[in-house]
Design a protein around this motif. Structure first.
Motif, PDB file in Angstrom:
ATOM      1  N   GLU A  59       0.825  -1.203   0.000  1.00 25.83           N
ATOM      2  CA  GLU A  59       0.000   0.000   0.000  1.00 25.83           C
ATOM      3  C   GLU A  59       0.870   1.268   0.000  1.00 25.83           C
ATOM      4  O   GLU A  59       0.585   2.234  -0.717  1.00 25.83           O
ATOM      5  CB  GLU A  59      -0.939  -0.004   1.205  1.00 25.83           C
ATOM      6  N   GLU A  60       1.926   1.251   0.796  1.00 36.09           N
ATOM      7  CA  GLU A  60       2.800   2.421   0.851  1.00 36.09           C
ATOM      8  C   GLU A  60       3.556   2.602  -0.467  1.00 36.09           C
ATOM      9  O   GLU A  60       3.726   3.729  -0.951  1.00 36.09           O
ATOM     10  CB  GLU A  60       3.781   2.289   2.010  1.00 36.09           C
ATOM     11  N   ALA A  61       3.998   1.490  -1.051  1.00 38.18           N
ATOM     12  CA  ALA A  61       4.683   1.573  -2.342  1.00 38.18           C
ATOM     13  C   ALA A  61       3.763   2.178  -3.399  1.00 38.18           C
ATOM     14  O   ALA A  61       4.177   3.038  -4.191  1.00 38.18           O
ATOM     15  CB  ALA A  61       5.168   0.188  -2.777  1.00 38.18           C
ATOM     16  N   TRP A  62       2.523   1.752  -3.407  1.00 36.61           N
ATOM     17  CA  TRP A  62       1.584   2.280  -4.391  1.00 36.61           C
ATOM     18  C   TRP A  62       1.265   3.749  -4.133  1.00 36.61           C
ATOM     19  O   TRP A  62       1.034   4.504  -5.075  1.00 36.61           O
ATOM     20  CB  TRP A  62       0.310   1.431  -4.396  1.00 36.61           C
ATOM     21  N   SER A  63       1.240   4.143  -2.858  1.00 32.32           N
ATOM     22  CA  SER A  63       0.991   5.561  -2.568  1.00 32.32           C
ATOM     23  C   SER A  63       2.149   6.428  -3.058  1.00 32.32           C
ATOM     24  O   SER A  63       1.967   7.583  -3.427  1.00 32.32           O
ATOM     25  CB  SER A  63       0.762   5.770  -1.069  1.00 32.32           C
ATOM     26  N   ARG A  64       3.356   5.846  -3.086  1.00 28.77           N
ATOM     27  CA  ARG A  64       4.534   6.583  -3.531  1.00 28.77           C
ATOM     28  C   ARG A  64       4.721   6.537  -5.046  1.00 28.77           C
ATOM     29  O   ARG A  64       5.197   7.510  -5.646  1.00 28.77           O
ATOM     30  CB  ARG A  64       5.793   6.002  -2.868  1.00 28.77           C
ATOM     31  N   TYR A  65       4.393   5.380  -5.647  1.00 28.19           N
ATOM     32  CA  TYR A  65       4.767   5.153  -7.045  1.00 28.19           C
ATOM     33  C   TYR A  65       3.580   5.011  -7.984  1.00 28.19           C
ATOM     34  O   TYR A  65       3.773   4.765  -9.175  1.00 28.19           O
ATOM     35  CB  TYR A  65       5.651   3.905  -7.148  1.00 28.19           C
ATOM     36  N   GLY A  66       2.369   5.160  -7.490  1.00 30.26           N
ATOM     37  CA  GLY A  66       1.205   5.092  -8.363  1.00 30.26           C
ATOM     38  C   GLY A  66       0.221   4.025  -7.931  1.00 30.26           C
ATOM     39  O   GLY A  66       0.570   2.849  -7.829  1.00 30.26           O
ATOM     40  N   ASP A  81      -1.616  -3.101 -13.835  1.00 33.43           N
ATOM     41  CA  ASP A  81      -0.995  -1.882 -13.331  1.00 33.43           C
ATOM     42  C   ASP A  81       0.180  -2.153 -12.394  1.00 33.43           C
ATOM     43  O   ASP A  81       1.073  -1.314 -12.259  1.00 33.43           O
ATOM     44  CB  ASP A  81      -2.026  -1.042 -12.566  1.00 33.43           C
ATOM     45  N   SER A  82       0.154  -3.308 -11.717  1.00 32.85           N
ATOM     46  CA  SER A  82       1.230  -3.629 -10.779  1.00 32.85           C
ATOM     47  C   SER A  82       1.363  -5.137 -10.667  1.00 32.85           C
ATOM     48  O   SER A  82       0.374  -5.877 -10.814  1.00 32.85           O
ATOM     49  CB  SER A  82       0.944  -3.028  -9.396  1.00 32.85           C
ATOM     50  N   VAL A  83       2.579  -5.578 -10.409  1.00 34.13           N
ATOM     51  CA  VAL A  83       2.872  -6.986 -10.135  1.00 34.13           C
ATOM     52  C   VAL A  83       3.601  -7.055  -8.801  1.00 34.13           C
ATOM     53  O   VAL A  83       4.538  -6.275  -8.561  1.00 34.13           O
ATOM     54  CB  VAL A  83       3.740  -7.624 -11.239  1.00 34.13           C
ATOM     55  N   ILE A  84       3.166  -7.967  -7.931  1.00 31.14           N
ATOM     56  CA  ILE A  84       3.817  -8.162  -6.650  1.00 31.14           C
ATOM     57  C   ILE A  84       4.229  -9.624  -6.502  1.00 31.14           C
ATOM     58  O   ILE A  84       3.649 -10.515  -7.119  1.00 31.14           O
ATOM     59  CB  ILE A  84       2.907  -7.746  -5.460  1.00 31.14           C
ATOM     60  N   SER A  85       5.239  -9.858  -5.670  1.00 34.16           N
ATOM     61  CA  SER A  85       5.655 -11.218  -5.334  1.00 34.16           C
ATOM     62  C   SER A  85       6.370 -11.159  -3.992  1.00 34.16           C
ATOM     63  O   SER A  85       7.510 -10.691  -3.910  1.00 34.16           O
ATOM     64  CB  SER A  85       6.575 -11.801  -6.412  1.00 34.16           C
TER      65      SER A  85
END
Length: 256
Positions: free
Chosen positions: A28-35, A110-114
């Motif tokens: 969540e924090e990464a997405w708030s920073r990077y989109g 829009d995003s990939v996580i692992s």
């Protein structure tokens, strides 16, 4: 390596102490920073411990895993979730059985996580490169790739601190490790004792072998850039501090 057959059905009990909320917070924090994304794919989703909560947070999730047993457990959990019927009706959470080295969806996301060191289970450099290439192709322009891996020193510490023992109901284990320092590859040997349902005093034993490999942190960064990613950042241990040699778990955030 384990086929994750029997293991899938005791996985959540064995992983009960894993810091899933911290992975969710990091994403969540990464997405708030990077989109902020709308559509997200999770590579190595396992039993859905991260995919399902993110679906509940409003993201359109695709959980990708090679193990049909893991995905079967994930589907059972989804059906029991308070919002499970809505997820199924809207198709906002779905499961796909694919190898992360070859994953492909009909549409870019829009995003990939692992998370949970899944990429440490990819044992050859060219296979890591394949994961990065497929992920770059599967992302929309401006999309983010967020993942974590063990630092090589973490595998050394595992061998030094073994054996590990869990003696709790309804699942216990004895866990030993053997490390090949040349390849920085570790074999985890687990003897798992799972209580039979409805039989408090009867346990079944099965053996698991899991192999992980740790890669040079700088090499991973270089390979992300070689795959086309830009603005690659490496953070330490669920924080937003730049990773150094003291980091145990490395978090990568790369943008397309």
């Amino acid at each position: 390596m384990s086929s994750y057959g029997k293991f899938a059905y005791v996985y959540d009990e064995l992983m009960a102490d894993m810091p899933y909320p911290r992975w969710l917070e990091f994403a969540e924090e990464a997405w708030s920073r990077y989109g902020k994304p709308r559509t997200v794919a999770e590579l190595g989703c396992g039993t859905g411990a991260i995919t399902i909560p993110l679906g509940g947070a409003g993201y359109h999730m695709t959980g990708i895993d090679l193990s049909s047993d893991m995905l079967s457990v994930a589907q059972q959990k989804l059906e029991l979730h308070p919002q499970g019927r809505r997820f199924l009706r809207e198709g906002s959470v779905r499961w796909i059985r694919q190898d992360m080295k070859e994953w492909e969806l009909p549409e870019q996301v829009d995003s990939v996580i692992s998370f949970c060191d899944c990429l440490n289970y990819v044992l050859e450099q060219e296979e890591i490169q394949a994961v990065f290439a497929r992920t770059y192709a599967g992302l929309k322009e401006g999309g983010s790739f967020i993942f974590d891996v063990h630092h090589p020193d973490t595998l050394i510490r595992y061998e030094e601190e073994q054996p590990f023992v869990l003696d709790e109901l309804p699942v216990s284990y004895i866990w030993t490790c053997s490390l090949d320092e040349l390849r920085m590859e570790i074999e985890h040997h687990l003897s798992i004792f799972a209580r039979e349902e409805g039989k408090d005093s009867l346990y079944r034993r099965f053996e698991e072998t899991h192999i992980q490999r740790a890669y040079d942190p700088q090499w991973l960064k270089q390979e992300l850039q070689a795959a086309g990613f830009r603005d690659v950042k490496v953070y330490a241990d669920f924080t937003w501090h730049e990773a150094d040699e003291d980091a145990e778990r490395l978090f990568y955030v790369a943008l397309k």
